[in-house]
Motif scaffolding. Sequence first.
Motif, PDB file in Angstrom:
ATOM      1  N   THR A   1     -49.825   3.348 -23.356  1.00 46.35           N
ATOM      2  CA  THR A   1     -49.849   4.516 -22.491  1.00 46.35           C
ATOM      3  C   THR A   1     -48.495   5.212 -22.565  1.00 46.35           C
ATOM      4  N   ARG A   2     -48.452   6.439 -22.060  1.00 44.36           N
ATOM      5  CA  ARG A   2     -47.186   7.169 -22.007  1.00 44.36           C
ATOM      6  C   ARG A   2     -46.608   7.018 -20.611  1.00 44.36           C
ATOM      7  N   ASN A   3     -45.495   6.318 -20.520  1.00 44.10           N
ATOM      8  CA  ASN A   3     -44.913   5.977 -19.231  1.00 44.10           C
ATOM      9  C   ASN A   3     -43.576   6.679 -19.025  1.00 44.10           C
ATOM     10  N   LEU A   4     -43.354   7.194 -17.819  1.00 39.50           N
ATOM     11  CA  LEU A   4     -42.091   7.816 -17.470  1.00 39.50           C
ATOM     12  C   LEU A   4     -41.300   6.829 -16.616  1.00 39.50           C
ATOM     13  N   LEU A   5     -40.093   6.494 -17.077  1.00 38.31           N
ATOM     14  CA  LEU A   5     -39.274   5.470 -16.438  1.00 38.31           C
ATOM     15  C   LEU A   5     -37.961   6.080 -15.956  1.00 38.31           C
ATOM     16  N   VAL A   6     -37.543   5.725 -14.747  1.00 39.53           N
ATOM     17  CA  VAL A   6     -36.259   6.182 -14.211  1.00 39.53           C
ATOM     18  C   VAL A   6     -35.153   5.275 -14.742  1.00 39.53           C
ATOM     19  N   LEU A   7     -34.090   5.883 -15.263  1.00 40.54           N
ATOM     20  CA  LEU A   7     -32.985   5.124 -15.838  1.00 40.54           C
ATOM     21  C   LEU A   7     -31.886   4.903 -14.803  1.00 40.54           C
ATOM     22  N   PRO A   8     -31.272   3.732 -14.807  1.00 38.24           N
ATOM     23  CA  PRO A   8     -30.212   3.448 -13.831  1.00 38.24           C
ATOM     24  C   PRO A   8     -28.990   4.334 -14.002  1.00 38.24           C
ATOM     25  N   SER A   9     -28.780   4.860 -15.207  1.00 42.08           N
ATOM     26  CA  SER A   9     -27.623   5.725 -15.469  1.00 42.08           C
ATOM     27  C   SER A   9     -27.913   7.180 -15.139  1.00 42.08           C
ATOM     28  N   GLY A  10     -29.112   7.452 -14.619  1.00 41.28           N
ATOM     29  CA  GLY A  10     -29.546   8.823 -14.372  1.00 41.28           C
ATOM     30  C   GLY A  10     -30.509   9.255 -15.468  1.00 41.28           C
ATOM     31  N   GLY A  11     -31.283  10.297 -15.210  1.00 39.09           N
ATOM     32  CA  GLY A  11     -32.251  10.745 -16.198  1.00 39.09           C
ATOM     33  C   GLY A  11     -33.511   9.897 -16.189  1.00 39.09           C
ATOM     34  N   VAL A  12     -34.496  10.339 -16.919  1.00 43.60           N
ATOM     35  CA  VAL A  12     -35.748   9.605 -17.040  1.00 43.60           C
ATOM     36  C   VAL A  12     -36.131   9.518 -18.510  1.00 43.60           C
ATOM     37  N   LEU A  13     -36.938   8.514 -18.825  1.00 43.01           N
ATOM     38  CA  LEU A  13     -37.341   8.249 -20.210  1.00 43.01           C
ATOM     39  C   LEU A  13     -38.851   8.135 -20.286  1.00 43.01           C
ATOM     40  N   ILE A  14     -39.454   8.833 -21.245  1.00 43.75           N
ATOM     41  CA  ILE A  14     -40.890   8.717 -21.503  1.00 43.75           C
ATOM     42  C   ILE A  14     -41.070   7.889 -22.764  1.00 43.75           C
ATOM     43  N   ASP A  15     -41.711   6.736 -22.631  1.00 42.38           N
ATOM     44  CA  ASP A  15     -41.997   5.880 -23.777  1.00 42.38           C
ATOM     45  C   ASP A  15     -43.422   6.162 -24.236  1.00 42.38           C
ATOM     46  N   THR A  16     -43.627   6.329 -25.527  1.00 42.53           N
ATOM     47  CA  THR A  16     -44.949   6.677 -26.056  1.00 42.53           C
ATOM     48  C   THR A  16     -45.457   5.590 -26.993  1.00 42.53           C
ATOM     49  N   PRO A  17     -46.772   5.493 -27.177  1.00 43.51           N
ATOM     50  CA  PRO A  17     -47.301   4.545 -28.163  1.00 43.51           C
ATOM     51  C   PRO A  17     -46.842   4.918 -29.564  1.00 43.51           C
TER      52      PRO A  17
END
Length: 370
Positions: A249-265
Motif C-alpha cells: 500500500t502507499r503509506n504516509l509516515l510522519v518523520l521525527p526530523s520533520g516532514g512526511v514520507l510516502i512509501d510506495t510498492p
Amino acid sequence: MSFSSLAGSSSPSSHPLAPYGWDEGWEAEFAPHAEQGLLPGRVVRVDRGQCDIVTAGGVVRADTEFVVPRDPMKVVCTGDWVAVDPDGDPRYVRAYLPRRTAFVRSTSSKRSDGQILAANVDHAVVAVSLAVDLDLGRIERFLALAWESGAQPVVVLTKADLVPDPVTLAHLVQDVETSAPGVPVLTVSALHGEGLDVLVALAGSGTSVLLGQSGAGKSTLANALVGADVMDVRAARDVDGKGRHTTTTRNLLVLPSGGVLIDTPGLRGVGLYDAESGVGQVFAEIEELAERCRFHDCAHDSEPDCAVRSAVERGELAVRRLESYRKLVRENQWIVAKTDARVRAELRRDWKRKGAAGRAAMEIKRGRLR
C-alpha cells in the motif's frame, strides 16, 4: 473542542495536522469547506478502494471514489488533502483540495489511462540498488515522471556497503549523474547508517515520496528515516536483487526530523503519461543541442545538419543517451496520441512525410545503381 473549531481556529503552525504538512496555503484553500463545517484531513493510506484519512479528531476510513467515480485521475490518493463531514457520514470524502503536484504513470502499456501514485509531493526520492547492475534507462524513466510531477527528484543509491571500493563507487555515481542532470545523487547504506544525514535533512522539509523497483531497499530506507521498524523488510534475491513486494500500500509516515514520507510498492512498470516536459528535463543536453539542428522538428535520425548526431560523432553525447531519449519521446507521443486527436493527426502526417522521404531516397539510390 469540536472538530469544526479545530478546523478553523488554530494557526497553521499549531494546527493538529501541522506535522502532516498543513500550512497557510492549505488553510486558505480549505476556507470555503471550513465555512460549510467540513473537516480537513490528509490521506495517509490507500488500500483496495478505501483510504485512511488523518484528521484533527482522529483517523477516518473513507471510500476513495466518492469525489468523481470511475475517473482514475480524480480518485483520491495518498498525500491528498480532503474534506470530510464530521457530523454526517465520515465514510465519504466530500471534496479534495487542488493538488500542488501529482506523480502520474500510465496504468498499462496498452492503455492510455493515468494512475496517480502520490499527490502534493515536494521531493521524489528514486531508490536504486547497488546490489545489481545499474539500469540507467529505468532511472531516466523514473526521473521523467518525477520532473513532470512538479516535485524535485533526487536519486539515492542504496546498499552502498556492497560496493566497498571507493573508486568503483565514484564511477557508478558519475554514471548516474550523467544520466540525471540537475538531480542530486546520494549514496546510502541504511544498514550502517552511512549517508543518511543528507537525506534526513532533505526529507525533513515538506513531503517526500519513495519510488523504485521491488528490492531497491525502499522499506529499509523508510525505517531508517522514521527511526523505527514501521515497514516490513524481506531479503532480495542474490541473482537479480529483486524481492517480493514488502510494501503493498502507499503509506504516509510522519518523520521525527520533520516532514512526511510516502512509501510506495515496488513498481514493475513505469509507463510515461503525458510527460513531455519531464523527458525534456532529463535529457536537457539533447534538448539544448536540438535547438541548433537545421530543422525544428528534427528526429535526430538521418536529417542533414543534425547537431545532436554531430555531438554523438564527436563523442560529446553517448549513443545510449540518444537511444533512451528517442525511446521515451516515442512512448510519450504514443500515449498522448491515444487521447488527443490533433496529436494523432500530426503523427500520421509526420509518418507519411518520413515514408515519402524514405521512398524518394530509395529511388535515387536505385537510379545510381543502374
